[in-house]
Design a protein around this motif. Structure first.
Motif, PDB file in Angstrom:
ATOM      1  N   LEU A  53      42.527  34.844  38.601  1.00 13.65           N
ATOM      2  CA  LEU A  53      43.755  34.481  38.663  1.00 13.65           C
ATOM      3  C   LEU A  53      44.180  35.064  39.982  1.00 13.65           C
ATOM      4  O   LEU A  53      45.219  34.940  40.432  1.00 13.65           O
ATOM      5  CB  LEU A  53      44.822  35.112  37.734  1.00 13.65           C
ATOM      6  CG  LEU A  53      44.457  34.552  36.152  1.00 13.65           C
ATOM      7  CD1 LEU A  53      45.475  35.105  35.251  1.00 13.65           C
ATOM      8  CD2 LEU A  53      44.819  33.282  36.136  1.00 13.65           C
ATOM      9  N   GLU A  54      43.303  35.764  40.691  1.00 10.59           N
ATOM     10  CA  GLU A  54      43.581  36.351  41.940  1.00 10.59           C
ATOM     11  C   GLU A  54      44.919  37.245  42.092  1.00 10.59           C
ATOM     12  O   GLU A  54      45.923  36.926  42.706  1.00 10.59           O
ATOM     13  CB  GLU A  54      43.783  35.261  43.163  1.00 10.59           C
ATOM     14  CG  GLU A  54      42.557  34.514  43.182  1.00 10.59           C
ATOM     15  CD  GLU A  54      42.603  33.252  44.288  1.00 10.59           C
ATOM     16  OE1 GLU A  54      41.892  32.934  45.203  1.00 10.59           O
ATOM     17  OE2 GLU A  54      43.754  32.400  44.091  1.00 10.59           O
ATOM     18  N   ALA A  55      45.025  37.927  41.186  1.00 11.75           N
ATOM     19  CA  ALA A  55      46.233  38.929  40.773  1.00 11.75           C
ATOM     20  C   ALA A  55      45.551  39.965  40.119  1.00 11.75           C
ATOM     21  O   ALA A  55      44.798  40.007  39.476  1.00 11.75           O
ATOM     22  CB  ALA A  55      47.437  38.266  40.161  1.00 11.75           C
ATOM     23  N   GLU A  56      46.374  41.244  40.235  1.00 11.56           N
ATOM     24  CA  GLU A  56      46.077  42.719  39.741  1.00 11.56           C
ATOM     25  C   GLU A  56      47.119  42.523  38.234  1.00 11.56           C
ATOM     26  O   GLU A  56      48.310  42.599  38.513  1.00 11.56           O
ATOM     27  CB  GLU A  56      46.408  43.675  40.351  1.00 11.56           C
ATOM     28  CG  GLU A  56      45.982  45.114  39.775  1.00 11.56           C
ATOM     29  CD  GLU A  56      46.122  46.258  40.587  1.00 11.56           C
ATOM     30  OE1 GLU A  56      45.894  47.352  40.296  1.00 11.56           O
ATOM     31  OE2 GLU A  56      46.090  46.027  41.958  1.00 11.56           O
ATOM     32  N   LEU A  57      46.427  42.417  37.142  1.00 12.81           N
ATOM     33  CA  LEU A  57      47.090  42.435  35.938  1.00 12.81           C
ATOM     34  C   LEU A  57      47.451  43.550  35.630  1.00 12.81           C
ATOM     35  O   LEU A  57      46.910  44.576  35.831  1.00 12.81           O
ATOM     36  CB  LEU A  57      46.332  41.583  34.734  1.00 12.81           C
ATOM     37  CG  LEU A  57      46.277  40.308  34.565  1.00 12.81           C
ATOM     38  CD1 LEU A  57      45.598  39.552  35.797  1.00 12.81           C
ATOM     39  CD2 LEU A  57      45.495  40.048  33.544  1.00 12.81           C
ATOM     40  N   GLU A  58      48.929  43.777  34.943  1.00 15.13           N
ATOM     41  CA  GLU A  58      49.381  45.048  34.628  1.00 15.13           C
ATOM     42  C   GLU A  58      49.790  44.949  33.080  1.00 15.13           C
ATOM     43  O   GLU A  58      49.744  43.820  32.417  1.00 15.13           O
ATOM     44  CB  GLU A  58      50.787  45.218  35.520  1.00 15.13           C
ATOM     45  CG  GLU A  58      50.725  45.376  36.973  1.00 15.13           C
ATOM     46  CD  GLU A  58      49.874  46.584  37.284  1.00 15.13           C
ATOM     47  OE1 GLU A  58      49.926  47.406  36.542  1.00 15.13           O
ATOM     48  OE2 GLU A  58      49.455  46.757  38.414  1.00 15.13           O
ATOM     49  N   PRO A  59      50.030  46.134  32.571  1.00 22.58           N
ATOM     50  CA  PRO A  59      50.379  46.247  31.076  1.00 22.58           C
ATOM     51  C   PRO A  59      51.400  45.330  30.659  1.00 22.58           C
ATOM     52  O   PRO A  59      51.619  44.899  29.756  1.00 22.58           O
ATOM     53  CB  PRO A  59      50.538  47.938  30.666  1.00 22.58           C
ATOM     54  CG  PRO A  59      49.873  48.306  31.775  1.00 22.58           C
ATOM     55  CD  PRO A  59      49.791  47.548  33.004  1.00 22.58           C
ATOM     56  N   ALA A  60      52.611  45.382  31.782  1.00 21.50           N
ATOM     57  CA  ALA A  60      53.834  44.747  31.390  1.00 21.50           C
ATOM     58  C   ALA A  60      53.569  43.352  31.984  1.00 21.50           C
ATOM     59  O   ALA A  60      53.135  43.088  32.945  1.00 21.50           O
ATOM     60  CB  ALA A  60      54.928  45.240  32.249  1.00 21.50           C
TER      61      ALA A  60
END
Length: 402
Positions: A53-60
């Motif tokens: 997804l070319e993004a850094e996934l976070e818990p929120a």
């Protein structure tokens, strides 16, 4: 105000089959149809979704594209939150024993806590009302089933260890206090039991909802070992009441391939036809893209077509039927348990009091017998066309005469 449960699609399968990619493509397809969609990375230790997804996934949850939000399951934080709630309920016990409870920062996730984290996330996101569709990049089938079966098992254990009969406990508490010489725990034990039961009921309301389904992913070519694993997965999911909505055969060689791949294309098509003949759920083929998908545009190409469509929730099933054959020559009651994919050699059946312990290969479930069957003894069982029929003969000492 009652919040309508979202469509929950649990994308599972063996490692390396491409389930993370197809989970992302499924979420992309659902968002493109105008539904508020959440993609939850519940089993992505190598952060494949981040690169995809070319993004850094976070818990929120964070919205990456219009209608599509993504989140990563944080096992450590989920464990600390759940343990903090439990320790807060157990404070009277710590006061009784004269010990200090653990602080939140002292807690570290224990083995198996990933199952609890997944269930807590399903409850939280399923009851929030923020999303119409929740797509979960779920663990392999064995681990997924271990998580989905946990609420029922814990509820059964609570019922055995802490019965709901408060009056008996109140009557015995003064006697036990006099014998032991220490004050006995008060009603907070039963209150904690009720709190835990309510939490488990909220989880089961999501995992057992008609809109919660499993989507299985298998890599092509689906050889004998992969087909056998699918069969076991199918039977295990049916044992625990989980519906397989579709099977995705990933990375099919497209038609018109080079002569070098023509024989592989024919073999894959043959395997695809065999799976479709064997399954009552739709079996879709997903073509090989010729490269590893990367970015939102590549996901759009995978989502093109009906294979990844998230349909509407089906009507609730009628459950497992008990047929009354008392007026026939057999004079038995028959409990019919659908177990598609099961084979006779995989079955294990044991009656224990008011429970029936049923095993299908590596999967087991303890089933509480319907009230009528508790007054019967097991007279036999047969597996035909994916349905286990367990026959019960009425106990003359417990069954009223007609």
């Amino acid at each position: 105000m009652t919040v309508e449960a979202p469509r929950v699609v649990l994308v599972s399968g063996n490692g390396g089959g491409g389930r993370t990619t197809l989970a992302a493509a499924t979420a992309r397809h659902a968002a493109a149809t105008g539904r508020r969609t959440l993609l939850l990375a519940a089993d992505d230790p190598h952060r494949t979704l981040d690169r995809l997804l070319e993004a850094e996934l976070e818990p929120a949850p964070q919205e990456l594209h219009p209608g599509l939000s993504v989140a990563r399951l944080d096992q450590q934080s989920a464990f600390r939150d759940a343990a903090a709630r439990l320790l807060g309920r157990a404070k009277p016990l710590f006061d009784l024993l004269g010990v200090d409870p653990l602080e939140r920062d002292e807690l570290s996730a224990l083995p198996g806590s990933a199952h609890l984290a997944l269930l807590d996330a399903l409850r939280t996101y399923g009851a929030s009302g923020r999303w119409d569709v929740v797509v979960v990049d779920a663990p392999p089938v064995a681990e997924l089933l271990a998580a989905l079966a946990l609420p029922e098992q814990l509820d059964r254990y609570l019922g055995r260890l802490v019965p709901e009969n408060r009056q008996a406990a109140r009557a015995l508490r003064p006697v036990l206090a006099a014998v032991a010489g220490v004050p006995m725990p008060a009603d907070w034990i039963f209150e904690a039991r009720g709190w835990a039961a309510a939490e488990l009921a909220e989880v089961r309301a999501i995992t057992g909802a008609p809109g919660t389904t499993v989507r299985l992913v298998v890599d092509a070519p689906a050889g004998p070992l992969a087909v056998a694993a699918l069969r076991h997965a199918r039977a295990g999911l049916a044992l625990h009441g989980q519906r397989v909505e579709s099977v995705l055969v990933n990375r099919l060689v497209p038609d018109g391939a080079t002569p070098f791949l023509a024989s592989l294309h024919r073999e894959q098509r043959h395997q695809l036809a065999a799976l479709r003949a064997d399954w009552d759920a739709p079996v879709h083929g997903v073509p090989h893209a010729g490269r590893e998908p990367h970015g939102y545009a590549d996901l759009a190409e995978l989502a093109d077509g009906d294979a990844l469509t998230v349909g509407a929730a089906e009507a609730p099933s009628a459950g497992w039927v008990v047929d009354d054959l008392l007026d026939t020559d057999e004079r038995v009651l028959v409990w019919r348990i659908p177990l598609p994919g099961a084979q006779r050699r995989d079955l294990d059946l044991v009656r224990r009091g008011d429970d029936l312990v049923l095993g299908v290969g590596p999967y087991r479930r303890t089933l509480t017998l319907p009230s009528a069957l508790r007054r019967c003894s097991v007279a036999g069982a047969a597996l035909r066309e994916g349905v286990l029929a367990v026959r019960f003969a009425p106990d003359p000492q417990l069954w009223p005469r007609r």
